[in-house]
Scaffold this active site. Sequence first.
Site, mmCIF file in Angstrom:
data_model
loop_
_atom_site.group_PDB
_atom_site.id
_atom_site.type_symbol
_atom_site.label_atom_id
_atom_site.label_comp_id
_atom_site.label_asym_id
_atom_site.label_seq_id
_atom_site.Cartn_x
_atom_site.Cartn_y
_atom_site.Cartn_z
ATOM 1 N N ILE A 82 1.027 -1.427 -0.044
ATOM 2 C CA ILE A 82 0.045 -0.010 0.170
ATOM 3 C C ILE A 82 1.019 1.258 0.080
ATOM 4 O O ILE A 82 1.668 1.174 0.943
ATOM 5 C CB ILE A 82 -0.952 0.053 1.165
ATOM 6 C CG1 ILE A 82 -1.688 -1.387 1.421
ATOM 7 C CG2 ILE A 82 -1.726 1.281 1.365
ATOM 8 C CD1 ILE A 82 -2.230 -1.861 0.277
ATOM 9 N N LYS A 83 0.590 2.156 -0.880
ATOM 10 C CA LYS A 83 1.355 3.504 -1.004
ATOM 11 C C LYS A 83 0.474 4.620 -0.324
ATOM 12 O O LYS A 83 -0.819 4.699 -0.625
ATOM 13 C CB LYS A 83 1.471 4.023 -2.528
ATOM 14 C CG LYS A 83 2.920 3.967 -2.914
ATOM 15 C CD LYS A 83 2.882 4.411 -4.147
ATOM 16 C CE LYS A 83 4.305 4.505 -4.734
ATOM 17 N NZ LYS A 83 4.077 5.268 -6.209
#
Length: 228
Positions: A82-83
């Site tokens: 996840i960014k």
Amino acid sequence: MLLFLDTANIEEIKEIATWGVLDGVTTNPSLVGKEGKEFKRLVKDICKIVSGPVSAEVVSTDTEAMIKEGRDIATWAENVVIKCPLTAPGLAATKALHRDGIKVNVTLCFSVNQAILAARAGATFVSPFVGRLDDINEDGMALVEQIVEVFHIHGLTTKVLAASIRTPLHVTRAALAGADIATIPYKVFKQLVSHPLTDKGLAAFLSDWDKASQSFAGSSAQTSNPRS
Ligand code: E4P
């Protein structure tokens, strides 16, 4: 240094994957938007091609919504990362996702202090943006060097992922700076493999081999003829 491809284009990923040197992929909302495909489908498809980490970015800006989005994206594939943006809500979301055992790449990092915060929040990766700092007349690679040094001094285990790479020289300098990973656009990836002396040398070797083969063929025809 590991090599990631910075794209959401399936054809580009498939092509570079055939080289056997692709360690992961990073995407961002701009790159995904260019593909005109549904986000979830696209990320799942990329995760099937590449076994290494594939970063997919949340687009919410408040902590709770980022956590919800991140938890959902994390179910799409085993190797998805996840960014989260390097904002205060992004750090809080990073902490919560990290506690859930979800890997986070904290993106849009432009200072050493931001990188320290990302590491303390439990980021698996932090992405200093080299090219965008160069664009405003700052030394983007100096930031990578400083983060690597500070993480080393303090034993911070977050991986330094040099991003916003624009040239082959950026890749070399990221490696010399001790970055753990460089995420590289397709065009620059293609430039990495090319050298005019490689092409020239190969052409000469093949041409010499052709000439030699003709003379081998001639001499073996002579020796195999019993009347000669
Ligand atoms: C990194 O994860 C980003 O997707 C990317 O490197 C941004 O690069 P740009 O500054 O060339 O858009």
